[in-house]
Write a protein that holds these residues in place. Structure first.
Motif, PDB file in Angstrom:
ATOM      1  N   MET A  52      43.305  36.504  45.538  1.00  0.00           N
ATOM      2  CA  MET A  52      42.787  37.582  46.372  1.00  0.00           C
ATOM      3  C   MET A  52      41.910  38.468  45.488  1.00  0.00           C
ATOM      4  O   MET A  52      42.357  38.966  44.455  1.00  0.00           O
ATOM      5  CB  MET A  52      43.930  38.396  46.984  1.00  0.00           C
ATOM      6  N   LYS A  53      40.639  38.647  45.928  1.00  0.00           N
ATOM      7  CA  LYS A  53      39.688  39.418  45.110  1.00  0.00           C
ATOM      8  C   LYS A  53      38.871  40.315  46.010  1.00  0.00           C
ATOM      9  O   LYS A  53      38.618  39.976  47.170  1.00  0.00           O
ATOM     10  CB  LYS A  53      38.705  38.474  44.411  1.00  0.00           C
ATOM     11  N   GLU A  54      38.399  41.391  45.422  1.00  0.00           N
ATOM     12  CA  GLU A  54      37.472  42.238  46.176  1.00  0.00           C
ATOM     13  C   GLU A  54      36.148  41.485  46.307  1.00  0.00           C
ATOM     14  O   GLU A  54      35.697  40.826  45.369  1.00  0.00           O
ATOM     15  CB  GLU A  54      37.260  43.577  45.472  1.00  0.00           C
ATOM     16  N   ASN A  55      35.551  41.565  47.507  1.00  0.00           N
ATOM     17  CA  ASN A  55      34.302  40.851  47.758  1.00  0.00           C
ATOM     18  C   ASN A  55      33.170  41.862  47.854  1.00  0.00           C
ATOM     19  O   ASN A  55      33.293  42.882  48.538  1.00  0.00           O
ATOM     20  CB  ASN A  55      34.423  40.040  49.051  1.00  0.00           C
ATOM     21  N   ILE A  56      32.059  41.533  47.197  1.00  0.00           N
ATOM     22  CA  ILE A  56      30.929  42.461  47.139  1.00  0.00           C
ATOM     23  C   ILE A  56      30.389  42.812  48.536  1.00  0.00           C
ATOM     24  O   ILE A  56      29.886  43.905  48.769  1.00  0.00           O
ATOM     25  CB  ILE A  56      29.819  41.875  46.229  1.00  0.00           C
ATOM     26  N   ASN A  57      30.517  41.880  49.481  1.00  0.00           N
ATOM     27  CA  ASN A  57      30.008  42.117  50.842  1.00  0.00           C
ATOM     28  C   ASN A  57      30.980  42.896  51.724  1.00  0.00           C
ATOM     29  O   ASN A  57      30.625  43.283  52.832  1.00  0.00           O
ATOM     30  CB  ASN A  57      29.682  40.785  51.515  1.00  0.00           C
ATOM     31  N   ILE A  62      40.051  43.124  50.160  1.00  0.00           N
ATOM     32  CA  ILE A  62      40.287  41.919  49.363  1.00  0.00           C
ATOM     33  C   ILE A  62      40.208  40.702  50.279  1.00  0.00           C
ATOM     34  O   ILE A  62      40.611  40.750  51.436  1.00  0.00           O
ATOM     35  CB  ILE A  62      41.629  41.951  48.602  1.00  0.00           C
ATOM     36  N   LYS A  63      39.659  39.642  49.727  1.00  0.00           N
ATOM     37  CA  LYS A  63      39.477  38.390  50.463  1.00  0.00           C
ATOM     38  C   LYS A  63      39.937  37.232  49.582  1.00  0.00           C
ATOM     39  O   LYS A  63      39.872  37.310  48.347  1.00  0.00           O
ATOM     40  CB  LYS A  63      37.989  38.194  50.830  1.00  0.00           C
TER      41      LYS A  63
END
Ligand code: SF4
Ligand code: SF4
Length: 92
Positions: A52-57, A62-63
């Motif tokens: 799970m990571k933060e997405n720039i868009n 978190i995605k």
């Protein structure tokens, strides 16, 4: 006849050396517009290959990001996603 010694299991802590991606003929794809970031897919993945990571868009959200080197295409993540954001697509 002399018995050959065959190793059926791997040593502990070698999972990162055993890429399971080549087992796959379908791969999961996630629609980030539907995904609510609940992390369920990441928790149930038997290969532990969804991070799970933060997405720039999607600032502040978190995605899931799948490491396809280790995704074996079992579709457990698809079954457990509560909003049906993941689908399996061909990966030949
Ligand atoms: S298909 Fe299976 S191995 Fe691949 S990410 Fe989903 S749960 Fe993990
Ligand atoms: S289980 Fe579905 S909604 Fe939850 S993080 Fe994974 S893709 Fe998104």
């Amino acid at each position: 006849m002399k018995n050959k010694k065959i190793t059926l299991v791997t040593k502990p802590n070698t999972a990162l050396n055993n890429k399971t991606g080549p087992w796959r003929n379908k791969k999961p794809e996630t629609d980030y517009n539907i995904c609510i970031g609940c992390s369920m897919c990441s928790k149930v993945c038997p290969e532990n290959c969804i991070e799970m990571k933060e997405n720039i868009n999607y600032p502040g959200k978190i995605k899931p990001v799948t490491d396809y080197d280790y995704c074996k295409g079992c579709a457990l993540c698809v079954k457990e996603c509560p909003v049906k954001a993941i689908k399996m697509v061909n990966d030949f």
